[in-house]
Every structure is written in C-alpha cells, then in structure tokens.
Design an enzyme around this catalytic site. Sequence first.
Site, PDB file in Angstrom:
ATOM      1  N   CYS A   1      -7.495  -2.544   7.847  1.00 13.28           N
ATOM      2  CA  CYS A   1      -6.133  -2.609   7.341  1.00 13.28           C
ATOM      3  C   CYS A   1      -5.516  -1.223   7.306  1.00 13.28           C
ATOM      4  CB  CYS A   1      -6.112  -3.266   5.959  1.00 13.28           C
ATOM      5  SG  CYS A   1      -6.537  -5.013   6.076  1.00 13.28           S
TER       6      CYS A   1
ATOM      7  N   HIS B   1      -1.330  -5.914   1.195  1.00 12.59           N
ATOM      8  CA  HIS B   1      -2.572  -6.672   0.996  1.00 12.59           C
ATOM      9  C   HIS B   1      -2.286  -7.876   0.101  1.00 12.59           C
ATOM     10  CE1 HIS B   1      -5.688  -3.551   2.296  1.00 12.59           C
ATOM     11  NE2 HIS B   1      -6.135  -4.679   2.796  1.00 12.59           N
TER      12      HIS B   1
ATOM     13  N   GLU C   1       0.817  -1.213   0.000  1.00 19.98           N
ATOM     14  CA  GLU C   1       0.000   0.000   0.000  1.00 19.98           C
ATOM     15  C   GLU C   1       0.852   1.265   0.000  1.00 19.98           C
ATOM     16  OE1 GLU C   1      -3.107   0.114  -0.463  1.00 19.98           O
ATOM     17  OE2 GLU C   1      -3.670  -1.994  -0.195  1.00 19.98           O
TER      18      GLU C   1
END
Length: 204
Positions: free
Chosen positions: A142, A166, A80
């Site tokens: 998350c 992820h 991310e």
Amino acid sequence: MKKILLSGFEPFLHFKVNPTMKIVEELNGTNINNYEIHGVILPVDFEKSAKQLLEKIDEIKPDVVVSLGLAGGRYKITPERFAVNIKDGEPDNNQVAPKDQLIVEDGETAFFPTIPIREIVDRLIEEGLPAEISNTAGTYLCNNVMYSALHHAKINNLSYQSGFIHIPASHELAIQHGKIPSWSHSDLKRAVEISLDVITSEAN
Ligand code: PCA
C-alpha cells in the site's frame, strides 16, 4: 468529463478476500460530481503493482488518483498522512519479501498526499462513519503504490491529486478470518464514495 483513477488490491497473505476489490469493481464506470471513475485492481506484488498503477495513470490521464487498501485489524477508515521510500515486509503474492530497500533510488524520503485528508476525516465523522488520519501506511504494497503515484506526479510534473485510504475488513472477510473488526460492505463503500465526494468537490 474529469477522471478519477480508483485502485484496489487483490487478496493477499491470510486475507482470502480483499474488500477494496469489490468496492472498486462496483464503482468502476460510475460518476461522482462530474468525474468518471476508472477502477483498477492491482496485484499484491512488489514488481508489478506500482508499475501497473503508473501505466494506468499514463493511459487514462486522471485528475485524481485514489488508492484503496485493506488494513485488516483497523477499526476506522484511515486516509494516510505519508508515503515513505521503503519497501520491507511480509512476502507478496509472488513470495518476494524485500528488506530495507528503497522504492526509488535517490527518491524523496517521503511524500505527503495531495488529497485533503483532514477534510475527508471530518466529513466521514459528520456522516457518522468512524475515521482518523493514519500516520503510517506501513512499508508493504500500500505504501509502495502511494509513494509511486506521488513520485510519478512529481518527476513528470503531472497535476493529478493523489493519496491512499486504508479501510477495515468487511464482515465477509471477518467471518473467514475470525479475529478482526469489520464493517458492512455498504458502509465501506459509502465511506469511499464520501471521500471521493470531498476530493472532487474541493477540486471544483
Ligand atoms: N493492503 C496491503 C496490501 C494490499 C492491501 O489491500 C497493505 O496495507 O499494504
């Protein structure tokens, strides 16, 4: 020996298994490039998950904090690019569904991760594993733990590197779920090991 804190999540919503859990359990206690991996499984709970991760950080004093989450429906491994100061989304496992709330009052709007996400993606692709940078970690748990770990480092002046990756569903999950793309557990685990290898080799 240096330390990596590796977090995964318990199952949530309609995902009856969470592949991050098995990966963290299997890597817990193993070593990579002279870093010892400490695994922790976090609850999918807006009250508890970040709190538990931060308590572990304070207890273990890791050099690297990598959190893993399931992104059911994604095809690739996706480190991310940002964590944003928002919690909003589906109910957590305690049926809490915040709307438009800040994670930290007066916190930064967003944080960049401090792990080398471009190098991780390049190396995964070199090793034959599909990967790309994701431009949103969402606003669910998350994002919440990613933001919290980066914020914690900043306000306490801690030097650990931190970020979030992820992963797609495992075959085990896809069989139960029915309609999501999936990877084998061994490829998912290998992708996580390669990512940790990139982070720890760069840091040395
Ligand atoms: N994925 C969710 C929360 C737990 C998990 O594994 C998310 O993407 O926010």
